[in-house]
Scaffold this motif. Sequence first.
Motif, PDB file in Angstrom:
ATOM      1  N   VAL A 111      37.655  48.597  47.942  1.00 43.84           N
ATOM      2  CA  VAL A 111      37.588  47.464  47.014  1.00 43.84           C
ATOM      3  C   VAL A 111      38.753  46.528  47.309  1.00 43.84           C
ATOM      4  O   VAL A 111      39.920  46.933  47.266  1.00 43.84           O
ATOM      5  CB  VAL A 111      37.644  47.948  45.554  1.00 43.84           C
ATOM      6  CG1 VAL A 111      37.649  46.751  44.606  1.00 43.84           C
ATOM      7  CG2 VAL A 111      36.462  48.871  45.258  1.00 43.84           C
ATOM      8  N   SER A 133      39.514  43.029  45.843  1.00 42.43           N
ATOM      9  CA  SER A 133      39.134  41.962  44.923  1.00 42.43           C
ATOM     10  C   SER A 133      40.292  41.658  43.989  1.00 42.43           C
ATOM     11  O   SER A 133      41.130  42.524  43.723  1.00 42.43           O
ATOM     12  CB  SER A 133      37.900  42.398  44.119  1.00 42.43           C
ATOM     13  OG  SER A 133      37.473  41.375  43.253  1.00 42.43           O
ATOM     14  N   TRP A 168      42.968  37.302  46.911  1.00 43.04           N
ATOM     15  CA  TRP A 168      42.338  36.043  47.325  1.00 43.04           C
ATOM     16  C   TRP A 168      43.409  35.016  47.699  1.00 43.04           C
ATOM     17  O   TRP A 168      43.271  34.313  48.705  1.00 43.04           O
ATOM     18  CB  TRP A 168      41.450  35.509  46.199  1.00 43.04           C
ATOM     19  CG  TRP A 168      40.312  36.431  45.846  1.00 43.04           C
ATOM     20  CD1 TRP A 168      39.695  37.330  46.679  1.00 43.04           C
ATOM     21  CD2 TRP A 168      39.689  36.566  44.567  1.00 43.04           C
ATOM     22  NE1 TRP A 168      38.714  38.013  45.992  1.00 43.04           N
ATOM     23  CE2 TRP A 168      38.679  37.567  44.702  1.00 43.04           C
ATOM     24  CE3 TRP A 168      39.865  35.953  43.342  1.00 43.04           C
ATOM     25  CZ2 TRP A 168      37.871  37.948  43.626  1.00 43.04           C
ATOM     26  CZ3 TRP A 168      39.055  36.326  42.277  1.00 43.04           C
ATOM     27  CH2 TRP A 168      38.072  37.310  42.421  1.00 43.04           C
ATOM     28  N   ASP A 225      32.854  42.292  48.422  1.00 43.62           N
ATOM     29  CA  ASP A 225      34.082  41.502  48.345  1.00 43.62           C
ATOM     30  C   ASP A 225      34.229  40.498  49.486  1.00 43.62           C
ATOM     31  O   ASP A 225      35.179  39.708  49.494  1.00 43.62           O
ATOM     32  CB  ASP A 225      35.297  42.441  48.352  1.00 43.62           C
ATOM     33  CG  ASP A 225      35.303  43.390  47.160  1.00 43.62           C
ATOM     34  OD1 ASP A 225      34.831  42.979  46.092  1.00 43.62           O
ATOM     35  OD2 ASP A 225      35.768  44.532  47.315  1.00 43.62           O
TER      36      ASP A 225
END
Length: 220
Positions: free
Chosen positions: A120, A122, A127, A194
């Motif tokens: 994962v 995210s 970002w 993702d």
Amino acid sequence: MSQSNARALLAEALGSALLLAVVAGSGIMAMRLAGGNIALALLANAIATGCGLVVLIMLFGPLSGAHFNPMVSLYFAWRGELAPRLLPGYIVAQCAGAVLGIAAAHAMFDLPLISSGVQVRSGGGLWFAEVVASFGLLLCIIGLKRNRPEAIPYAVGLYICAAYWFTASTSFANPAATLARAFTDTFVNIRLLDVPAFMLAQLAGGALAALLGTWLFGKE
């Protein structure tokens, strides 16, 4: 299609494949040898990727520009240095080559050729890290192409090696590589869910670099 264009597309596919073979293969080897030490594995993975980039850019640069990255190709198409009709081919070659590179790494280590990423990745911090990583990578290329083009292979390799460590995301900074890394469940993997957000962050960072870099370094 002209022979030179065909060579360029093959160079992008081969370069992308070899790059992802380095990324994934060194990650697998690092995890097998590091005895569970994630920091040591990341260090080995970063050094191998940086070194591989230097060689691949020097090797394929005369044929295609050695983009290996849709973000970079989009920038050169925007600047008029890559013919718009070649842009889709470059992106397809980069993505297909990157996935083939993952499969090649798996084959070398007796793993299934394709598997699903489960890591994962995210959240706002990751970002933003991809925005920063992509911004820095493209700004490096823009500035050095204007002033010291012969230094680009070394600078890109060193930047990515460093960005593995100073970004929370370990600096994917490449939409094609991001997509390919969703097809491995090894050290460098990302969950397919993702991938789109990572890609958008990378393109946003690239767009910022393109705008600022053009103003900062001027047009050739």
